[in-house]
Design a protein around this motif. Structure first.
Motif, PDB file in Angstrom:
ATOM      1  N   MET A  29      26.380 133.477 -12.451  1.00  0.00           N
ATOM      2  CA  MET A  29      26.788 132.339 -13.378  1.00  0.00           C
ATOM      3  C   MET A  29      27.773 133.093 -14.446  1.00  0.00           C
ATOM      4  O   MET A  29      28.933 132.529 -14.867  1.00  0.00           O
ATOM      5  N   ALA A  32      31.178 133.875 -13.071  1.00  0.00           N
ATOM      6  CA  ALA A  32      31.808 132.830 -12.691  1.00  0.00           C
ATOM      7  C   ALA A  32      32.592 132.240 -13.795  1.00  0.00           C
ATOM      8  O   ALA A  32      33.774 131.624 -13.902  1.00  0.00           O
ATOM      9  N   THR A  52      22.463 129.534  -5.846  1.00  0.00           N
ATOM     10  CA  THR A  52      23.561 129.483  -6.985  1.00  0.00           C
ATOM     11  C   THR A  52      24.704 129.715  -6.526  1.00  0.00           C
ATOM     12  O   THR A  52      26.039 129.183  -6.912  1.00  0.00           O
ATOM     13  N   CYS A  55      26.687 126.484  -5.217  1.00  0.00           N
ATOM     14  CA  CYS A  55      26.935 125.730  -6.406  1.00  0.00           C
ATOM     15  C   CYS A  55      28.258 125.972  -6.896  1.00  0.00           C
ATOM     16  O   CYS A  55      28.841 125.257  -7.392  1.00  0.00           O
ATOM     17  N   PHE A  56      28.274 127.322  -7.580  1.00  0.00           N
ATOM     18  CA  PHE A  56      29.268 127.617  -8.117  1.00  0.00           C
ATOM     19  C   PHE A  56      30.775 127.746  -7.156  1.00  0.00           C
ATOM     20  O   PHE A  56      31.855 127.618  -7.619  1.00  0.00           O
ATOM     21  N   VAL A  61      34.644 128.192  -7.682  1.00  0.00           N
ATOM     22  CA  VAL A  61      34.828 129.656  -8.114  1.00  0.00           C
ATOM     23  C   VAL A  61      34.925 130.476  -6.614  1.00  0.00           C
ATOM     24  O   VAL A  61      34.196 130.135  -5.897  1.00  0.00           O
ATOM     25  N   LEU A  81      35.960 125.745 -14.617  1.00  0.00           N
ATOM     26  CA  LEU A  81      35.257 125.166 -13.662  1.00  0.00           C
ATOM     27  C   LEU A  81      35.957 123.724 -13.193  1.00  0.00           C
ATOM     28  O   LEU A  81      36.399 123.224 -14.111  1.00  0.00           O
ATOM     29  N   THR A  96      18.377 127.999 -10.509  1.00  0.00           N
ATOM     30  CA  THR A  96      19.626 127.410 -10.322  1.00  0.00           C
ATOM     31  C   THR A  96      19.702 126.343 -11.386  1.00  0.00           C
ATOM     32  O   THR A  96      20.692 125.807 -11.899  1.00  0.00           O
ATOM     33  N   LEU A 100      22.083 125.842 -14.686  1.00  0.00           N
ATOM     34  CA  LEU A 100      23.283 125.041 -13.996  1.00  0.00           C
ATOM     35  C   LEU A 100      23.404 124.112 -15.196  1.00  0.00           C
ATOM     36  O   LEU A 100      24.528 123.585 -15.453  1.00  0.00           O
TER      37      LEU A 100
END
Ligand code: S3P
Length: 428
Positions: A29, A32, A52, A55-56, A61, A81, A96, A100
């Protein structure tokens, strides 16, 4: 496929424990959101941390696996992002989803986060309420208490907030939201919870300050860096207890994270009479690590409550196994949070250890275990909960007869390679 566990004489030899789950999530996280590159070594390739990563990636990313445990990220900076094209899936991972949500609340776009059936039952209102107070718009069932949660990100206001529970996930979500606020965010915890977010934010250059139980973050940029993830003490816990309760053990675990906000289990086991020694204590970036030596021990019952609970919250299922093999009663209280984990762990641990012959009962906020020094073995279910599954396996290693665990695949959520690691050190 079921997992059959046969009793063993002990655990002997040396092992290196896979990377810490909490720290692996945070490394991805913060990497990113940072400017520049971040390389994460000893990353945990468990399903939660891979959620995780996914998701990124969906937030734009660039994340590459050099190998299973080395991850390279090209940070996009605090404002880089991108709006995800589809729903973000946190899988089984509360960390996560909650962390997030803190990040998404401060983004200038729309997003939706969901998870598996277990995660969709877990309370998110503790996170969505304060984020709404900061200015974000969050929608979900039952007043944004349950996922799927839709987030309309906004420019957030700085604020001060008193956490109603000692939850590192909640604290971290608000500190991460603080990166996107127009002023400082100040959170006060009722008891100290794991402080990996604060440590790692500082390491990435953010302005974070702790004063007693209050942590303040001032909106700041992050600079990418390399992170070496320590071994996960919550995974080591299963091997530690297995070694203690089997008769011929002498096991060394190398490079285990010993952050004092996570070592409650070691304190309790030492009080119960466990032979555990730490050596080579050193820093791995901003986190302390050590080598642990564990030998078979005669354990005594004890009381576990108060400020200890957040320091061993994930270890209570396996602590209950240790207590079943101890002499005398163990009382665990102030642990109602266990009812909102991957399963209701007070109920599931009680049900499964009862099947193995334990004398255990649940209370509204804990467990009472009358140690008998032995378990019979039997047929158990994991309830899709990785820590219940591994606690059953540990109990089975020290039981009188064979144990069969149904639905063991969830172990991969936090400890891929658990059965292979055990096989490499177990004395048949
Ligand atoms: C975690 C915090 C704990 C823990 C979970 C991981 C984290 O949850 O149970 O497995 O990474 O911050 P709470 O902080 O909600 O108690």
């Amino acid at each position: 496929m079921n997992l059959t566990v046969t009793p063993v004489r002990g655990l002997c030899g040396e092992l290196t424990i896979p990377g810490d789950k909490s720290i692996s999530h945070r490394a991805v996280m913060l990497g990113a959101l940072a400017d520049g590159e971040t390389t994460v070594t000893n990353f945990l390739p468990g399903e939660d941390c891979l959620s995780t990563v996914q998701c990124f990636r969906a937030l734009g990313v660039d994340i590459k696996h050099a190998n299973r445990t080395t991850v390279r990220l090209c940070g996009r900076g605090r404002h880089g992002l991108q709006e995800p094209a589809d729903v973000l899936d946190a899988g089984n991972s509360g960390t996560t989803m909650r962390l997030l949500l803190g990040i998404l609340a401060g983004q200038p776009f729309f997003s939706v986060v969901t998870g598996d059936a277990s995660l969709r039952r877990r309370p998110m209102g503790r996170v969505t309420r304060p984020l709404a107070e900061m200015g974000a718009l969050l929608l979900g069932r039952d007043g944004a208490n349950y996922a799927p949660i839709a987030v309309v990100g906004r420019r957030l206001r700085g604020f001060s907030y008193r956490l109603p529970v000692a939850s590192a996930q909640l604290k971290s979500a608000l500190l991460l939201a603080g990166l996107f606020a127009d002023g400082p965010v100040r959170v006060t915890e009722p008891l100290p919870s794991r402080d990996h977010t604060e440590r790692m934010l500082s390491a990435f250059g953010a302005l974070v300050h702790r004063d007693g139980l209050t942590v303040t973050i001032t909106p700041s940029r992050l600079q990418g860096r390399d992170i070496a993830v320590p071994g996960d003490i919550s995974s080591a816990a299963f091997l530690i207890v297995a070694a203690l309760i089997t008769p011929e053990s002498d096991l060394v675990l190398r490079g285990v994270g010993v952050n004092p906000t996570r070592t409650g289990l070691l304190d309790v086991l030492n009080r119960m009479g466990a032979a555990i020694t730490l050596s080579e204590t050193r820093m791995s970036g901003s986190e302390p690590v050590a080598d642990l030596r564990v030998r078979s021990s005669a354990l005594r019952g004890t009381v576990v409550d108060g400020a200890l609970i957040p320091r061993l919250i994930d270890e209570i299922p396996v602590l209950a196994v240790a207590a079943a093999f101890a002499d005398g009663e163990t009382v665990i209280r102030d642990a109602a949070e266990l009812r909102v984990k991957e399963s209701d762990r007070l109920t599931t641990v009680c049900q499964e250890l009862t099947k193995l012959g334990a004398d255990i009962r649940e209370t509204p906020d804990g467990l009472i275990i009358r140690g008998t020094g032995r378990l019979q073995g039997g047929r158990c279910q994991s309830h899709g909960d990785h820590r219940i599954a591994m606690a059953v396996v540990v109990a089975g290693l020290a039981a009188a007869r064979e144990t069969v665990l149904e639905d063991p695949d969830c172990i991969d959520i936090s400890f891929p390679g658990f059965t292979e690691a055990l096989k490499s050190v177990c004395l048949e």
